[in-house]
Design a protein around this motif. Structure first.
Motif, short mmCIF file in Angstrom:
data_model
loop_
_atom_site.label_atom_id
_atom_site.label_comp_id
_atom_site.label_asym_id
_atom_site.label_seq_id
_atom_site.Cartn_x
_atom_site.Cartn_y
_atom_site.Cartn_z
N ILE A 186 0.99 -1.26 0.04
CA ILE A 186 0.05 0.10 0.00
C ILE A 186 0.92 1.33 -0.06
N GLY A 187 0.85 2.09 -0.99
CA GLY A 187 1.54 3.22 -1.09
C GLY A 187 2.78 3.25 -1.80
N CYS A 188 3.11 1.80 -2.21
CA CYS A 188 4.35 1.96 -2.91
C CYS A 188 4.20 2.09 -4.71
N ALA A 189 5.34 2.98 -5.46
CA ALA A 189 4.91 3.18 -6.45
C ALA A 189 5.41 2.05 -7.37
N ASN A 190 5.83 1.12 -6.89
CA ASN A 190 6.17 -0.23 -7.70
C ASN A 190 4.97 -1.17 -7.83
N TYR A 191 4.12 -0.76 -7.33
CA TYR A 191 2.74 -1.86 -7.08
C TYR A 191 2.19 -1.97 -8.53
N HIS A 192 1.79 -3.19 -9.12
CA HIS A 192 1.03 -3.08 -10.34
C HIS A 192 -0.45 -3.65 -10.07
N GLY A 193 -0.26 -4.95 -9.79
CA GLY A 193 -1.79 -5.38 -9.32
C GLY A 193 -2.58 -5.68 -10.32
N GLN A 194 -2.01 -6.31 -11.52
CA GLN A 194 -2.93 -6.65 -12.81
C GLN A 194 -2.78 -8.16 -13.16
N GLU A 195 -3.69 -8.64 -13.61
CA GLU A 195 -3.70 -10.05 -13.90
C GLU A 195 -3.40 -10.19 -15.35
N TYR A 196 -2.77 -11.52 -15.50
CA TYR A 196 -2.04 -11.80 -16.89
C TYR A 196 -2.25 -13.48 -16.98
N ALA A 197 -3.28 -13.82 -17.65
CA ALA A 197 -3.53 -15.23 -17.82
C ALA A 197 -3.80 -15.69 -16.47
N GLU A 198 -4.77 -14.75 -15.98
CA GLU A 198 -5.21 -15.23 -14.48
C GLU A 198 -3.97 -15.65 -13.42
N GLU A 199 -2.90 -14.77 -13.65
CA GLU A 199 -1.85 -14.92 -12.79
C GLU A 199 -1.78 -13.49 -12.06
N LEU A 200 -1.66 -13.04 -11.14
CA LEU A 200 -1.61 -11.48 -10.62
C LEU A 200 -0.27 -11.32 -10.58
N LEU A 201 0.07 -10.22 -11.07
CA LEU A 201 1.53 -9.63 -11.02
C LEU A 201 1.49 -8.44 -10.26
N ILE A 202 2.37 -8.66 -8.94
CA ILE A 202 2.34 -7.65 -7.93
C ILE A 202 2.98 -6.48 -8.32
N CYS A 203 4.30 -6.92 -8.84
CA CYS A 203 5.34 -5.95 -9.37
C CYS A 203 6.41 -6.50 -10.05
N ALA A 204 7.07 -5.56 -10.82
CA ALA A 204 8.15 -6.33 -11.79
C ALA A 204 9.33 -6.75 -10.55
N ILE A 205 9.42 -6.20 -9.58
CA ILE A 205 10.69 -6.65 -8.75
C ILE A 205 10.47 -7.79 -8.09
N HIS A 206 9.17 -8.10 -7.61
CA HIS A 206 8.84 -9.17 -6.87
C HIS A 206 7.21 -9.51 -7.39
N PRO A 207 7.40 -10.39 -8.67
CA PRO A 207 6.11 -10.83 -9.28
C PRO A 207 5.06 -11.40 -8.26
N TYR A 208 5.53 -12.13 -7.31
CA TYR A 208 4.43 -12.86 -6.49
C TYR A 208 4.25 -12.02 -4.99
N GLY A 209 4.84 -10.73 -5.06
CA GLY A 209 4.77 -10.16 -3.59
C GLY A 209 6.03 -10.55 -2.70
N TRP A 210 6.08 -9.76 -1.60
CA TRP A 210 7.18 -9.88 -0.65
C TRP A 210 6.47 -10.54 0.49
#
Length: 223
Positions: A186-210
């Motif tokens: 919450i509040g992080c500029a790196n957060y993406h949070g979009q789904e691709y092929a039913e997989e949620l991409l959190i961010c480019a640095i940590h695709p599955y979250g921290w």
């Protein structure tokens, strides 16, 4: 000559409650569950002592989490592995204005102080408004309730920008999307949070979250 009252300030338990925080001081704070006031478990100017204490607190509690912060420019900052300030913390030493604390104890008052997911406290209460037909109606609304910022009507959290209007509607899709966002993001500029092929991409640095409560790549979103 020092009095008995003066000597009380040398007691660590008293210091935790009374002495103001100092620049460069490390604080071990409870980050979950969050309360109206900052809950400090340990204060120290020694990074290693504070770090070790924080680790022990984490091991000793099953239903609470603790993190290490440092005071910089009168604000709480997260700490890197060397003990230096990293990013400004979303959890701060919020000071709720006394009249709002009194209001929640008033049985005739319909309102409560709510703690946002990011730790920011705000007042959710009822206000009387006059409709176009002259009828007086009661409406729920959210206002700031801090000592240095109160009575300001808000629709989103001033700290993390999550919508507070949607929060009042549990069926809101927008609110659901916000609360499913990992708290650490919450509040992080790196957060993406979009789904691709039913997989949620959190961010480019940590695709599955921290997997933790403090991401090392958190970047404050200034938008």
């Amino acid at each position: 000559m020092d009095t008995a009252a003066d000597l009380l300030f040398l007691n660590e338990e008293v210091a935790l409650r009374i002495n103001p925080f100092s620049e460069g001081e490390y604080l071990v704070i409870q980050t979950y569950p969050q309360e109206k006031n900052l809950k400090v478990s340990k204060r120290s100017f020694d990074y290693e002592i504070a770090k070790k204490y924080c680790e022990l607190e984490g091991l000793g509690h099953d239903y609470a989490t603790f993190e290490l912060r440092i005071i910089r420019d009168h604000k709480l900052w997260t700490v890197n592995n060397s003990g230096y300030p990293r990013t400004i913390s979303q959890q701060q030493d919020w000071k709720v204005s006394p009249e709002y604390l009194e209001a929640i104890d008033d049985n005739d008052n319909h309102g409560e102080i709510i703690i946002c997911f990011c730790s920011y406290p705000y007042f959710h209460g009822v206000t009387a408004q006059t409709s176009g037909s002259g009828e007086v109606v009661e409406c729920w609304h959210c206002v700031t309730c801090l000592v240095d910022d109160h009575e300001r009507e808000i629709h989103s959290c001033p700290n993390c920008e999550i919508s507070l209007v949607d929060e009042l509607d549990d069926d809101s899709d927008d609110f659901y999307e916000q609360i499913t966002q990992p708290a650490v993001c919450i509040g992080c500029a790196n957060y993406h949070g979009q789904e691709y092929a039913e997989e949620l991409l959190i961010c480019a640095i940590h695709p599955y979250g921290w997997d933790g409560v403090s991401c090392p790549d958190f970047t404050v979103n200034n938008n």
